[in-house]
Write an enzyme that holds these catalytic residues in place. Sequence first.
Site, PDB file in Angstrom:
ATOM      1  N   ASP A 186       0.986  -1.174  -0.163  1.00 49.25           N
ATOM      2  CA  ASP A 186       0.035   0.119  -0.047  1.00 49.25           C
ATOM      3  C   ASP A 186       0.883   1.458   0.059  1.00 49.25           C
ATOM      4  O   ASP A 186       1.749   1.386   0.826  1.00 49.25           O
ATOM      5  CB  ASP A 186      -1.017   0.140   1.085  1.00 49.25           C
ATOM      6  CG  ASP A 186      -2.011   1.129   1.275  1.00 49.25           C
ATOM      7  OD1 ASP A 186      -3.082   0.932   0.983  1.00 49.25           O
ATOM      8  OD2 ASP A 186      -1.463   2.244   1.268  1.00 49.25           O
ATOM      9  N   ASN A 194      -1.962  13.187  -3.534  1.00 49.79           N
ATOM     10  CA  ASN A 194      -3.021  13.763  -4.792  1.00 49.79           C
ATOM     11  C   ASN A 194      -3.151  14.995  -4.356  1.00 49.79           C
ATOM     12  O   ASN A 194      -3.431  15.928  -5.164  1.00 49.79           O
ATOM     13  CB  ASN A 194      -4.411  12.871  -4.715  1.00 49.79           C
ATOM     14  CG  ASN A 194      -4.221  11.544  -5.593  1.00 49.79           C
ATOM     15  OD1 ASN A 194      -3.650  11.640  -6.632  1.00 49.79           O
ATOM     16  ND2 ASN A 194      -4.752  10.476  -5.241  1.00 49.79           N
ATOM     17  N   ASP A 203      -1.478   9.625 -10.607  1.00 49.90           N
ATOM     18  CA  ASP A 203      -1.778   8.394 -11.550  1.00 49.90           C
ATOM     19  C   ASP A 203      -0.376   8.109 -12.135  1.00 49.90           C
ATOM     20  O   ASP A 203       0.046   6.924 -12.060  1.00 49.90           O
ATOM     21  CB  ASP A 203      -2.586   9.028 -12.745  1.00 49.90           C
ATOM     22  CG  ASP A 203      -3.927   8.811 -12.447  1.00 49.90           C
ATOM     23  OD1 ASP A 203      -4.401   8.381 -11.290  1.00 49.90           O
ATOM     24  OD2 ASP A 203      -4.980   9.378 -13.325  1.00 49.90           O
ATOM     25  N   GLU A 230      -4.610   2.221  -4.413  1.00 45.46           N
ATOM     26  CA  GLU A 230      -3.171   2.487  -4.364  1.00 45.46           C
ATOM     27  C   GLU A 230      -2.441   1.302  -3.705  1.00 45.46           C
ATOM     28  O   GLU A 230      -1.788   1.358  -3.103  1.00 45.46           O
ATOM     29  CB  GLU A 230      -2.860   3.842  -3.669  1.00 45.46           C
ATOM     30  CG  GLU A 230      -3.774   4.293  -2.704  1.00 45.46           C
ATOM     31  CD  GLU A 230      -3.773   3.465  -1.366  1.00 45.46           C
ATOM     32  OE1 GLU A 230      -4.495   2.640  -1.198  1.00 45.46           O
ATOM     33  OE2 GLU A 230      -2.943   4.059  -0.512  1.00 45.46           O
TER      34      GLU A 230
END
Length: 312
Positions: A186, A194, A203, A230
Site C-alpha cells: 500500500d 494527490n 496516476d 493504491e
Amino acid sequence: MTDSETSVSALLDSTHGKPKLLVVDDQPINVQVMYQAFAGDYQVFMATSGEQALAICESNPPDLVLLDVVMPGMDGFAVCEKLKSTDATRHIPVIFVTAHNDPAQETHGLSLGAVDFIAKPVNPAVVRARVKTHLTLKFQSDLLRRLVFLDGLTGVFNRRYFDQQFPIEWARSMRNGSPLSLLLVDVDFFKRYNDRYGHQAGDDALRLVGATLKSGLRRPADMVARYGGEEFACILPDTAFEDALLIAQDLEHQVRQKKIPHDQSSVGPVMTISLGLATRIADAPGDGPALIGLADALLYRAKNTGRGRAVG
Ligand code: GH3
Ligand code: MG
Ligand code: MG
Ligand code: MG
C-alpha cells in the site's frame, strides 16, 4: 483492402511488427518451401526436430507454429501436447502440416489443441491464407486477454486476474507441499500526495510504483496485480518466508530509490510503500482467504509502526 484487413494490419503493426512464424519439419526441403512462402511478410524461424522447436518456443515464442507430424525423435503430436500444457506457450496457435492426413490423425491433432490441419504437398497460397486467418484470431484473443486481465492505468495485472490466479497458486502449493508467499503493498500517504501534487501526478506515481514492483520480481512465476486504488498484491509461488521477506524489503527500498518527491509524507520526503507478508507453509491449517487476511493484518501493522517498511 477490406475494413477487417485494415484493422488487422493495424493491430499487427501496433503489437508485433512482423509476425513470427516457426516452421518445423525434419525435411529441409519442406522447410525451404515454407520459408519461400512466408519470407517477406513474416519473420520465419526454422527447426528440423521437435526438441529444437520446443527450445525456440521457450526462448523466443513465435506467434504461430507450422508443425510436421512425423519426425524422428519427438513427433509433432508430442510437441503440440507439450506446448499446450505449458503456461508460457499454450496460447501459440499450432497448425499441423502432414502427408499422413487420414481423419483419425486429423481428429487427434485437433484434440491436442491444434487450430488447423493442412495436407502435404502444400499449396503456398492456401497455407498463407490459413496462417493469416489464425494469426488474426490469435491477435484478437491476445488483445482480449490484455483488456480483461491487465489494469488500464498501470499495465500490471488487475484484480480480476489476481482473484483467478491466487486460488490456482494456492491449490498448486497444497498439492506440491511448496511454500506460497503473498505480499500486500500500500502506498503511504497517497491521499496527501494527490492533494499536494494533483490527481494526474498521482496516476503517474502509481504507474511508476507498479512498474517498480513488476521489475523487482525476478522469477517468471512471480506476479504483481493492482489490488485496489493504491494497493498492489504480489504472488510469489514456491518462495519461503525468509526469501519473501528479503524480496519485500528490496521492493520497499527500490520504490524509495525512485525518489518520487512527497513533502507531505511523514516518512518522506519521498514516496514510500508499506508491505504485509504472509507465507503458507506445508501442513499449516487455513485457506486462501485466511492468508490474504493475515497479509492485510501485517500490512496494517506496517502502517502502525511507522510505514515505509515490510512486516511479516
Ligand atoms: P496510508 O498511508 O494510511 O495508506 O494513507 P493513504 O492516504 O495512502 O490512504 P487512503 O486510503 O486514505 O487514501 C488512498 C488514496 O488513494 C485515496 C484515493 O483518492 C487515492 N487513489 C486511489 N486510486 C487512485 C488512482 O487511480 N489515481 C489516483 N491519482 N489516486 C488514487
Ligand atoms: Mg516429417
Ligand atoms: Mg490503501
Ligand atoms: Mg495508502
